[in-house]
Design a protein around this motif. Structure first.
Motif, short mmCIF file in Angstrom:
data_model
loop_
_atom_site.label_atom_id
_atom_site.label_comp_id
_atom_site.label_asym_id
_atom_site.label_seq_id
_atom_site.Cartn_x
_atom_site.Cartn_y
_atom_site.Cartn_z
N ILE A 123 -4.42 -0.35 -4.98
CA ILE A 123 -3.78 0.39 -6.25
C ILE A 123 -4.37 0.27 -7.58
O ILE A 123 -4.13 0.02 -8.64
CB ILE A 123 -2.41 -0.02 -6.45
CG1 ILE A 123 -1.44 0.64 -4.96
CG2 ILE A 123 -1.88 1.25 -7.26
CD1 ILE A 123 -0.38 -0.49 -4.81
N LEU A 124 -4.60 1.56 -8.06
CA LEU A 124 -4.91 2.07 -9.71
C LEU A 124 -4.23 2.23 -10.20
O LEU A 124 -4.41 4.18 -10.26
CB LEU A 124 -6.58 2.55 -9.29
CG LEU A 124 -7.05 3.29 -10.90
CD1 LEU A 124 -7.21 1.80 -11.81
CD2 LEU A 124 -8.27 3.86 -10.74
N ALA A 138 2.77 -4.02 1.04
CA ALA A 138 1.78 -5.12 1.09
C ALA A 138 0.68 -4.81 1.53
O ALA A 138 0.65 -3.03 1.60
CB ALA A 138 2.50 -4.80 2.89
N LEU A 139 -0.46 -5.48 0.55
CA LEU A 139 -1.45 -5.15 0.43
C LEU A 139 -2.20 -6.19 1.30
O LEU A 139 -2.23 -7.59 1.01
CB LEU A 139 -1.51 -5.53 -1.54
CG LEU A 139 -1.07 -4.67 -2.09
CD1 LEU A 139 -0.54 -5.45 -3.42
CD2 LEU A 139 -0.91 -2.70 -2.06
N GLU A 140 -3.66 -5.69 1.62
CA GLU A 140 -4.67 -6.88 2.59
C GLU A 140 -5.46 -5.89 2.46
O GLU A 140 -6.22 -4.56 2.77
CB GLU A 140 -4.39 -6.52 4.15
CG GLU A 140 -4.64 -7.53 4.79
CD GLU A 140 -3.64 -7.26 6.71
OE1 GLU A 140 -3.95 -7.62 6.69
OE2 GLU A 140 -2.66 -6.76 6.54
N HIS A 152 -6.42 -6.03 -5.32
CA HIS A 152 -5.37 -5.05 -4.74
C HIS A 152 -4.77 -4.17 -5.69
O HIS A 152 -3.97 -2.89 -5.25
CB HIS A 152 -3.78 -5.96 -4.32
CG HIS A 152 -4.30 -6.80 -2.99
ND1 HIS A 152 -5.26 -6.21 -2.42
CD2 HIS A 152 -4.60 -8.03 -3.67
CE1 HIS A 152 -5.14 -7.08 -1.29
NE2 HIS A 152 -4.84 -8.55 -2.03
N ILE A 153 -4.50 -4.18 -6.68
CA ILE A 153 -3.22 -3.81 -8.30
C ILE A 153 -3.91 -3.06 -9.48
O ILE A 153 -4.21 -4.64 -9.85
CB ILE A 153 -1.65 -3.82 -8.28
CG1 ILE A 153 -0.95 -3.74 -7.09
CG2 ILE A 153 -1.44 -2.98 -8.90
CD1 ILE A 153 0.34 -4.84 -7.36
N LYS A 154 -4.46 -2.17 -10.40
CA LYS A 154 -5.14 -2.68 -11.72
C LYS A 154 -3.85 -1.96 -12.02
O LYS A 154 -3.49 -0.45 -12.14
CB LYS A 154 -6.26 -2.10 -11.46
CG LYS A 154 -7.07 -1.84 -13.13
CD LYS A 154 -8.48 -2.27 -12.67
CE LYS A 154 -9.24 -2.06 -13.95
NZ LYS A 154 -10.78 -1.87 -13.52
N ASN A 155 -3.13 -2.27 -13.64
CA ASN A 155 -2.09 -1.75 -13.65
C ASN A 155 -2.08 -1.49 -14.94
O ASN A 155 -2.20 -2.20 -15.82
CB ASN A 155 -0.72 -1.71 -13.14
CG ASN A 155 0.01 -1.25 -13.78
OD1 ASN A 155 0.59 -0.08 -14.12
ND2 ASN A 155 1.92 -1.80 -14.07
N ALA A 156 -2.66 -0.13 -15.78
CA ALA A 156 -1.97 -0.17 -16.96
C ALA A 156 -1.21 0.77 -17.87
O ALA A 156 -1.28 1.05 -18.77
CB ALA A 156 -3.70 0.46 -17.39
#
Length: 170
Positions: A123-124, A138-140, A152-156
């Motif tokens: 997820i970006l 769920a992240l795998e 898995h997640i890059k959140n700005a």
């Protein structure tokens, strides 16, 4: 219950632009090289059981992006949409990309095996996103093993909520 199989002749499987107050059930685009689904400006829509899986048999062209949500024109965001049980897996780039979104909710589902060739991930979320919520996703196996640039997640984004998210140890 719509499967769209392009075998790579077009670049985007499903393109939603300027749609409001609609419901989409079981969309399944396969074999599109750029995006399985791209949404530019949509408001108050519901998506149930969306599925993009680049891991299943019959996939000849994996998508770079599974689902992208973005802006149509200034002030025309993807907003107030609900995604129930989305399955986004096996993209060569990012699984889910949020760019210019507001108050969308993602419930359940999985984002896995994304970014396996390009060094990206699950997820970006870019900086122009506000108040999106992820519940029970769920992240795998996102990204390339032992590559520190993958995620898995890059959140700005601002005020993003993650509730009961499970991820493996990659």
């Amino acid at each position: 219950n719509l499967t769209i199989n392009c075998a790579g002749a077009a670049t985007i499987g499903v393109f939603i632009r300027g749609i409001t107050h609609s419901q989409f059930n079981r969309l399944r685009p396969i074999n599109f090289p750029a995006y399985a689904m791209l949404c530019n400006f949509m408001v108050s829509n519901s998506f149930y059981d969306f599925c993009y899986s680049g891991n299943e048999s019959g996939i000849t062209v994996p998508s770079v992006i599974g689902v992208g949500l973005g802006l149509r024109n200034a002030g025309e965001q993807c907003a107030d949409c609900t995604w129930i049980n989305p399955v986004i897996e096996g993209t060569s780039g990012n699984g889910l990309v949020l760019d210019e979104t507001y108050e969308n909710t993602f419930v359940g589902g999985t984002i896995e095996g994304c970014g396996y060739t390009t060094g990206y991930g699950g997820i970006l979320i870019g900086p122009n996103n506000t108040q999106n919520t992820f519940i029970g996703t769920a992240l795998e196996s996102n990204g390339i093993a032992a590559d520190a640039t993958t995620f898995h997640i890059k959140n700005a984004g601002l005020r993003t909520s993650f509730i009961n998210i499970s991820a493996d140890n990659t």
